[in-house]
Design a protein around this motif. Structure first.
Motif, short mmCIF file in Angstrom:
data_model
loop_
_atom_site.label_atom_id
_atom_site.label_comp_id
_atom_site.label_asym_id
_atom_site.label_seq_id
_atom_site.Cartn_x
_atom_site.Cartn_y
_atom_site.Cartn_z
N GLU A 97 6.01 -10.55 15.35
CA GLU A 97 6.87 -10.96 16.46
C GLU A 97 8.27 -10.41 16.32
O GLU A 97 9.09 -10.56 17.21
CB GLU A 97 6.92 -12.48 16.52
CG GLU A 97 5.56 -13.13 16.83
CD GLU A 97 5.66 -14.63 16.91
OE1 GLU A 97 6.76 -15.16 16.67
OE2 GLU A 97 4.64 -15.27 17.23
N ALA A 98 8.60 -9.82 15.19
CA ALA A 98 9.94 -9.28 14.96
C ALA A 98 9.84 -7.88 14.41
O ALA A 98 8.76 -7.41 14.03
CB ALA A 98 10.71 -10.18 13.98
N ALA A 99 10.99 -7.21 14.39
CA ALA A 99 11.01 -5.83 13.90
C ALA A 99 10.88 -5.77 12.39
O ALA A 99 10.55 -4.72 11.84
CB ALA A 99 12.31 -5.14 14.33
N THR A 100 11.13 -6.90 11.72
CA THR A 100 11.04 -6.93 10.27
C THR A 100 9.80 -7.72 9.83
O THR A 100 9.28 -8.56 10.57
CB THR A 100 12.29 -7.57 9.65
OG1 THR A 100 12.38 -8.93 10.08
CG2 THR A 100 13.54 -6.82 10.04
N VAL A 101 9.35 -7.46 8.63
CA VAL A 101 8.20 -8.16 8.07
C VAL A 101 8.45 -8.36 6.58
O VAL A 101 9.11 -7.53 5.94
CB VAL A 101 6.90 -7.36 8.31
CG1 VAL A 101 6.96 -6.00 7.63
CG2 VAL A 101 5.68 -8.14 7.85
N ARG A 102 7.96 -9.44 6.04
CA ARG A 102 8.16 -9.73 4.62
C ARG A 102 7.11 -8.99 3.82
O ARG A 102 5.90 -9.18 4.01
CB ARG A 102 8.07 -11.23 4.35
CG ARG A 102 8.35 -11.63 2.91
CD ARG A 102 8.39 -13.14 2.77
NE ARG A 102 8.55 -13.56 1.39
CZ ARG A 102 9.70 -13.58 0.72
NH1 ARG A 102 10.80 -13.18 1.33
NH2 ARG A 102 9.76 -13.98 -0.54
N LEU A 103 7.56 -8.15 2.90
CA LEU A 103 6.66 -7.35 2.07
C LEU A 103 7.19 -7.28 0.65
O LEU A 103 8.40 -7.40 0.41
CB LEU A 103 6.53 -5.92 2.62
CG LEU A 103 5.76 -5.71 3.91
CD1 LEU A 103 5.89 -4.25 4.36
CD2 LEU A 103 4.30 -6.08 3.75
N ALA A 104 6.27 -7.09 -0.28
CA ALA A 104 6.65 -6.75 -1.65
C ALA A 104 6.72 -5.23 -1.75
O ALA A 104 5.83 -4.53 -1.26
CB ALA A 104 5.61 -7.30 -2.63
N VAL A 105 7.78 -4.75 -2.36
CA VAL A 105 8.05 -3.31 -2.43
C VAL A 105 8.07 -2.87 -3.88
O VAL A 105 8.69 -3.54 -4.73
CB VAL A 105 9.39 -2.96 -1.76
CG1 VAL A 105 9.66 -1.46 -1.83
CG2 VAL A 105 9.42 -3.45 -0.31
N GLY A 106 7.39 -1.77 -4.17
CA GLY A 106 7.40 -1.21 -5.52
C GLY A 106 7.84 0.24 -5.51
O GLY A 106 7.46 0.99 -4.62
N PHE A 107 8.63 0.60 -6.49
CA PHE A 107 9.09 1.98 -6.64
C PHE A 107 8.78 2.41 -8.07
O PHE A 107 9.33 1.85 -9.02
CB PHE A 107 10.58 2.09 -6.35
CG PHE A 107 11.05 3.50 -6.13
CD1 PHE A 107 11.06 4.07 -4.87
CD2 PHE A 107 11.47 4.27 -7.21
CE1 PHE A 107 11.50 5.37 -4.67
CE2 PHE A 107 11.90 5.57 -7.02
CZ PHE A 107 11.91 6.13 -5.74
N ALA A 108 7.86 3.37 -8.21
CA ALA A 108 7.44 3.84 -9.54
C ALA A 108 7.98 5.24 -9.78
O ALA A 108 7.94 6.09 -8.89
CB ALA A 108 5.91 3.84 -9.64
N ASP A 109 8.46 5.47 -10.99
CA ASP A 109 9.16 6.72 -11.29
C ASP A 109 8.75 7.22 -12.68
O ASP A 109 8.67 6.44 -13.63
CB ASP A 109 10.67 6.45 -11.23
CG ASP A 109 11.49 7.64 -11.67
OD1 ASP A 109 11.46 8.67 -10.98
OD2 ASP A 109 12.17 7.53 -12.71
N LEU A 110 8.49 8.52 -12.79
CA LEU A 110 8.18 9.12 -14.08
C LEU A 110 9.46 9.31 -14.88
O LEU A 110 10.44 9.88 -14.39
CB LEU A 110 7.48 10.46 -13.90
CG LEU A 110 6.05 10.43 -13.32
CD1 LEU A 110 5.56 11.85 -13.06
CD2 LEU A 110 5.10 9.70 -14.27
N VAL A 111 9.47 8.87 -16.13
CA VAL A 111 10.65 8.97 -16.98
C VAL A 111 10.74 10.38 -17.57
O VAL A 111 9.76 10.93 -18.07
CB VAL A 111 10.57 7.93 -18.13
CG1 VAL A 111 11.79 8.05 -19.04
CG2 VAL A 111 10.44 6.53 -17.56
N GLY A 112 11.94 10.97 -17.50
CA GLY A 112 12.16 12.28 -18.10
C GLY A 112 11.49 13.42 -17.37
O GLY A 112 11.28 14.50 -17.95
N PHE A 113 11.19 13.23 -16.09
CA PHE A 113 10.47 14.27 -15.35
C PHE A 113 11.31 15.54 -15.20
O PHE A 113 10.79 16.65 -15.33
CB PHE A 113 10.08 13.74 -13.97
CG PHE A 113 9.38 14.74 -13.10
CD1 PHE A 113 8.02 15.00 -13.26
CD2 PHE A 113 10.06 15.45 -12.12
CE1 PHE A 113 7.37 15.92 -12.47
CE2 PHE A 113 9.43 16.37 -11.33
CZ PHE A 113 8.07 16.61 -11.49
N THR A 114 12.59 15.39 -14.92
CA THR A 114 13.45 16.56 -14.73
C THR A 114 13.49 17.42 -15.98
O THR A 114 13.38 18.65 -15.92
CB THR A 114 14.88 16.12 -14.34
OG1 THR A 114 14.82 15.35 -13.14
CG2 THR A 114 15.76 17.34 -14.12
#
Length: 332
Positions: free
Chosen positions: A163-180
């Motif tokens: 009913e709204a433009a927003t929604v409740r979600l769980a967000v995850g951000f995974a990142d490789l360490v030392g990739f650069t």
């Protein structure tokens, strides 16, 4: 618009180049002729082309096919009948352009790898590409439409009751360490294979655990899930799966939960920013959750939570994050 141009009045040259093999139609129109046949001004046609991600070409260059005319007519028709206004039609066009550009790039790279493995000499590559186009384009076109329909059905099912433009979600951000640092130490071929393994394994973990991959960025993946428990399970499984992969750098994951805005296949909002910031603060092979996420996981027997020192998170102030781990089995 000047004198009317009919398709039958335009010369139909026989093209035998690589682009023609993939376009599956003869290039027979200039940009102005395409705009005229679609019944729109040149500036408007160029807006749609730029939204697709296509570069401008010289006015007298014969680069366009009947499919280009039909595409413009389709977009104009969607605006004319009120399905979209002009700006939303451009947003749809832009999302199609971004998605298909990445898809096409990956398929071209895979095709080149096949020719490399087959030992096709460089001088024979154009002919080999044309033969490959004859074989794969019709099938890939059908698969593209199939996958899009299935994804659209799933996406529509998720948003139809919002009913709204927003929604409740769980967000995850995974990142490789030392990739650069690692990327400077291995060959381009090894780097490409590592990224492919990371992206494919990450996607398998997320989708098989009731999550959704929002986007991958080479050494990182952004995903969402409907519940805190689902997101935490995905995060821990990602760490475990990549830890078992030979030559894969360690992973770290940031988790947050709250109201997010979904827009053009991406997600925005404070939880997204927090998950990203927490990832950069997490130790290798660790899942770090924000306070709201930890609160929802606190009574879940599948997880243990350990607070860390209060941290200052750029743009979000001070907070106490929690390391998330699997609960150990109770000894019998």
């Amino acid at each position: 618009m000047g004198q009317e141009i009919r398709a039958d009045d335009v010369e139909d040259p026989v093209t035998d180049d690589l682009a023609g093999a993939f376009l599956r139609q003869h290039r027979r129109y200039t940009s102005r002729q395409v705009a005229a046949l679609a019944g729109i001004p040149m500036y408007r046609a160029r807006r749609f082309w730029r939204a697709f991600g296509f570069a401008n070409v010289a006015d007298d260059a014969v680069e366009f096919t009947d499919a280009d005319v039909e595409a413009l007519r389709t977009l104009v028709g969607l605006v004319r009948d009120g399905t979209y206004d002009e700006e939303h039609a451009l947003l749809v066009t832009r999302s199609l352009g971004r998605a298909t550009a990445r898809l096409a790039e990956s398929q071209a790279v895979l095709g080149a790898e096949v020719l490399d493995q087959a030992g096709v000499p460089l001088g024979e590559r154009p002919a080999a590409w044309r033969r490959r186009a004859d074989r794969v384009v019709p099938d890939l076109e059908r698969l593209l439409v199939y996958a899009w329909r299935r994804q659209l059905a799933a996406a529509a099912g998720r948003v139809v009751d919002q009913e709204a433009a927003t929604v409740r979600l769980a967000v995850g951000f995974a990142d490789l360490v030392g990739f650069t640092r690692l990327s400077r130490q291995i060959s381009e071929t090894e780097l490409a294979r590592l990224v492919e393994r990371f992206e494919s394994r990450s996607a398998d973990v997320v989708t098989s655990s009731e999550g959704r991959v929002v986007k991958t960025l080479g050494d990182s993946v952004l995903f969402v899930a409907d519940t805190a428990a689902a997101a935490a399970g995905i995060a821990l499984q990602l760490v475990e799966v990549h830890a078992r992969a030979k030559g894969m750098p360690p992973l770290r994951v940031g988790l947050a939960i709250g109201q997010v805005i979904g827009r053009m296949g991406d997600v925005f909002g404070t939880p997204v920013n927090l998950a990203s910031r927490l990832t950069s603060l997490a130790a290798a092979d660790t899942v770090l959750a924000g306070p709201a996420m930890a609160e929802e996981l606190y009574d879940d027997p599948a997880f243990t939570l350990r607070p860390v020192d209060r941290l200052t998170v750029r743009g979000l102030g001070e907070l106490v994050p929690y390391v998330v781990a699997r609960a150990r089995p109770v000894p019998r």
